[in-house]
Motif scaffolding. Structure first.
Motif, PDB file in Angstrom:
ATOM      1  N   GLU A  26       0.858  -1.323   0.089  1.00 24.58           N
ATOM      2  CA  GLU A  26       0.182  -0.099  -0.002  1.00 24.58           C
ATOM      3  C   GLU A  26       0.817   1.366  -0.053  1.00 24.58           C
ATOM      4  N   THR A  27       1.875   1.335   0.699  1.00 23.92           N
ATOM      5  CA  THR A  27       2.675   2.467   0.947  1.00 23.92           C
ATOM      6  C   THR A  27       3.543   2.786  -0.265  1.00 23.92           C
ATOM      7  N   GLU A 100      11.432   8.047   7.146  1.00 28.12           N
ATOM      8  CA  GLU A 100      10.200   8.198   6.832  1.00 28.12           C
ATOM      9  C   GLU A 100       9.453   6.913   6.277  1.00 28.12           C
ATOM     10  N   ASN A 103       8.778   5.034   9.617  1.00 29.93           N
ATOM     11  CA  ASN A 103       7.626   5.644  10.188  1.00 29.93           C
ATOM     12  C   ASN A 103       6.301   5.425   9.712  1.00 29.93           C
ATOM     13  N   VAL A 104       6.257   5.302   8.270  1.00 26.52           N
ATOM     14  CA  VAL A 104       4.905   5.137   7.706  1.00 26.52           C
ATOM     15  C   VAL A 104       4.443   3.638   7.733  1.00 26.52           C
ATOM     16  N   GLY A 107       3.634   2.947  11.493  1.00 24.86           N
ATOM     17  CA  GLY A 107       1.938   3.139  11.624  1.00 24.86           C
ATOM     18  C   GLY A 107       0.950   2.629  10.788  1.00 24.86           C
ATOM     19  N   SER A 108       1.148   2.464   9.816  1.00 33.19           N
ATOM     20  CA  SER A 108       0.375   1.654   8.842  1.00 33.19           C
ATOM     21  C   SER A 108       0.065   0.136   9.363  1.00 33.19           C
ATOM     22  N   LYS A 110       0.472  -1.180  12.375  1.00 30.23           N
ATOM     23  CA  LYS A 110       0.056  -1.246  13.658  1.00 30.23           C
ATOM     24  C   LYS A 110      -1.350  -0.793  13.531  1.00 30.23           C
TER      25      LYS A 110
ATOM     26  N   ALA B  86       1.717   9.576  10.388  1.00 31.66           N
ATOM     27  CA  ALA B  86       1.633   8.293  10.023  1.00 31.66           C
ATOM     28  C   ALA B  86       0.739   7.439  11.143  1.00 31.66           C
ATOM     29  N   LYS B 107      -0.511   9.091   6.450  1.00 27.50           N
ATOM     30  CA  LYS B 107       0.357   8.699   5.486  1.00 27.50           C
ATOM     31  C   LYS B 107       0.163   6.969   5.563  1.00 27.50           C
ATOM     32  N   PRO B 108       0.342   6.260   4.785  1.00 26.86           N
ATOM     33  CA  PRO B 108       0.732   6.780   3.199  1.00 26.86           C
ATOM     34  C   PRO B 108      -0.404   7.427   2.488  1.00 26.86           C
TER      35      PRO B 108
END
Lengths: 161, 125
Positions: A26-27, A100, A103-104, A107-108, A110, B86, B107-108
């Motif tokens: 996804e990212t 970065e 980080n993304v 976060g995504s 979890k 994020a 983000k994303p």
């Protein structure tokens, strides 16, 4: 998961790895317009440039105890940074890119967990110029337009419904 | 305006804003909340209208919540602010919304998501 490195993985680790596969795909699709799939590391001997590593680590807190780390070669980080920017990048931008991404991805990943783990806290990324190859709950190599990144999850404790 | 301590993220967000085709004359960048407030003061003094602010949550010197509170205290809270994060579950995001942010971009993000979120809060979009 396709061809990952999940030997001896238990059910939870397989699920976490699958969620990370989704997160990485996804990212890279959303932010770079690139496919990014799990892969085994290439068999060719690494070049000196690829031995220069940049890694970033984020610590989870609260309902997840552990960390997420992303490592890339300096050359691959530069390549991804230049795709991000549609222009040239320097070493500082390459390190920023790895931080970065970490980080993304943290976060995504979890966010995909069940509560209360999905509300776990994240630290700011810590950047280093080496790859700390500590034991991991999940370790996966991804191939993104020829660049490789390694994502490692260390989960010491997790609270999910 | 883009406020983020990561030079990379500032450039990524600026690129997304340009590709989104939003009606923006100029994109001003700031590396933290202190620089963001200073830029707002300068733009206001020069008679420029700020139409949108994209702001990071965690930054050194003055973070996103601190920026929102300080600009409000100075009477500069006219432009809509979208937080960029994020971690949407971060308590600081909720604090930013309470302090005047109009929403957040997780983000994303894709260019389309930036376009939709920005257009929803920009007065002249």
């Amino acid at each position: 998961m396709n061809g990952g490195e999940y030997a001896d993985a238990d059910e939870s680790q397989l699920r976490w790895a699958g969620l990370m596969d989704e997160t990485v795909a996804e990212t890279f699709s959303a932010m770079l317009g690139l496919g990014c799939t799990p892969s085994q590391a290439a068999g060719a001997p690494p070049s000196p440039a690829s031995l220069r590593k940049i890694s970033a680590r984020i610590e989870f807190s609260g309902a997840v105890q552990g960390s997420c780390a992303v490592a890339m070669s300096n050359a691959d980080a530069l390549k991804i940074a230049e795709i991000f920017l549609s222009g040239t990048a320097d070493d500082a931008m390459a390190a920023d890119t790895v931080g970065e991404l970490c980080n993304v991805l943290a976060g995504s990943w979890k966010r995909r967990l069940k509560p209360p783990a999905s509300g776990a806290g994240l630290s700011v990324p810590a950047i280093s110029r080496h790859d700390d190859a500590a034991d991991s709950s999940v370790r996966q190599t991804y191939n993104c337009d020829g660049a490789q990144l390694v994502v490692r999850l260390i989960v010491q404790q997790m609270q999910e419904e | 305006m883009i406020i983020d301590d990561s030079a990379l993220m500032r450039r990524i967000v600026a690129k997304a804003l340009r590709e989104a085709g939003l009606p923006l004359d100029e994109i001003v960048e700031a590396a933290n909340g202190v620089e963001g407030v200073a830029a707002l003061e300068r733009l206001a003094a020069e008679g420029h209208e700020t139409s949108l602010i994209l702001c990071d949550v965690h930054m050194p010197a003055l973070d996103g919540v601190g920026f929102l509170l300080r600009r409000a205290a100075l009477g500069l809270a006219t432009a809509p602010v979208l937080m960029v994060t994020a971690d949407a579950s971060d308590p600081r995001v909720a604090e930013a919304l309470a302090a005047g942010a109009s929403g957040f971009i997780a983000k994303p993000f894709s260019v389309e998501q930036v376009r939709e979120q920005a257009a929803a809060v920009m007065v002249h979009a």
